[in-house]
Design an enzyme around this catalytic site. Structure first.
Site, PDB file in Angstrom:
ATOM      1  N   HIS A   9      46.569  68.462 -16.449  1.00 18.79           N
ATOM      2  CA  HIS A   9      46.629  68.883 -17.860  1.00 18.79           C
ATOM      3  C   HIS A   9      47.043  67.720 -18.762  1.00 18.79           C
ATOM      4  CE1 HIS A   9      51.032  68.792 -17.945  1.00 18.79           C
ATOM      5  NE2 HIS A   9      50.990  69.333 -16.743  1.00 18.79           N
ATOM      6  N   GLU A  82      51.698  75.040 -11.160  1.00 19.66           N
ATOM      7  CA  GLU A  82      52.615  74.014 -10.669  1.00 19.66           C
ATOM      8  C   GLU A  82      53.662  74.643  -9.757  1.00 19.66           C
ATOM      9  OE1 GLU A  82      53.295  71.277  -9.564  1.00 19.66           O
ATOM     10  OE2 GLU A  82      53.568  69.958 -11.298  1.00 19.66           O
TER      11      GLU A  82
END
Length: 203
Positions: A9, A82
């Site tokens: 990201h 994550e």
């Protein structure tokens, strides 16, 4: 053959301030948005069949920015999130290093020995990384896939593809924000073409 692109990201406010994110979320910065657009431009002439993204806002927004006007569907999957850092999330790394010195040192230096009662262990993330990878490969035995996720998750995924043990996790190439990794998978065998490339990003 399946071609897989792995993207981290774009930069977030928490990246800038040094906060642990995990399942928490910092908003994309202006730089993070620009870099995601630049990554999309880099991939504009490549036909992508499907985009898989973490369900975390920073990853999904990055996927949308990369996709732009593409017709490829974006599929969100929790398994691409994550690592959960538990009660470390949203806290400054420097504070954690002081308050949880032993655990923090183990996290970065001996991840295979890292243990806490809050959040996930590296082995937990490795399990879901293997699971989602096998799912994607089974579903797409050919074509081009983009996966948008997070730094530690992607390191664990690439370690799995290399058959690296968790103690070697952080010996791999650093994956900066909006970085791109390209992998060819032929008859189940992954070949890394390039890794952690940010040549499309503004420095």
């Amino acid at each position: 053959m399946t071609t897989i692109y792995l993207a981290r990201h774009g930069q977030t406010e928490w990246n800038v301030t040094g906060k642990m994110q995990g399942w928490g979320n910092g908003e994309l910065t202006e730089s993070g948005i620009r870099d995601a657009h630049s990554l999309g431009n880099r991939l504009q002439d490549i036909s992508i069949d499907v985009i898989y993204s973490s369900t975390s806002k920073r990853a999904y927004q990055t996927a949308e920015l990369i996709a732009a006007e593409r017709t490829a569907p974006i599929i969100k999957d929790d398994r691409l999130r994550e690592m959960s850092f538990g009660d470390w999330e949203g806290r400054l790394r420097e504070e954690i290093e002081i308050e949880f010195a032993t655990e923090y040192k183990a996290f970065w230096e001996t991840p295979h020995l890292y243990e806490r009662n809050s959040g996930e262990l590296f082995a937990d993330v490795a399990k879901r990384a293997e699971e989602i990878y096998k799912h994607i490969i089974a579903k797409h035995p050919s074509g081009t896939i983009l996966i948008v996720s997070h730094s530690i998750f992607l390191k664990i995924l690439t370690a799995y593809l290399r058959n690296l043990s968790l103690d070697k996790l952080f010996t791999q190439t650093y994956l900066g924000n909006a970085s791109l990794t390209k992998i060819h998978v032929t008859e189940g065998i992954p070949e890394f073409i390039f890794e952690g490339d940010r040549s499309h990003c503004e420095e």
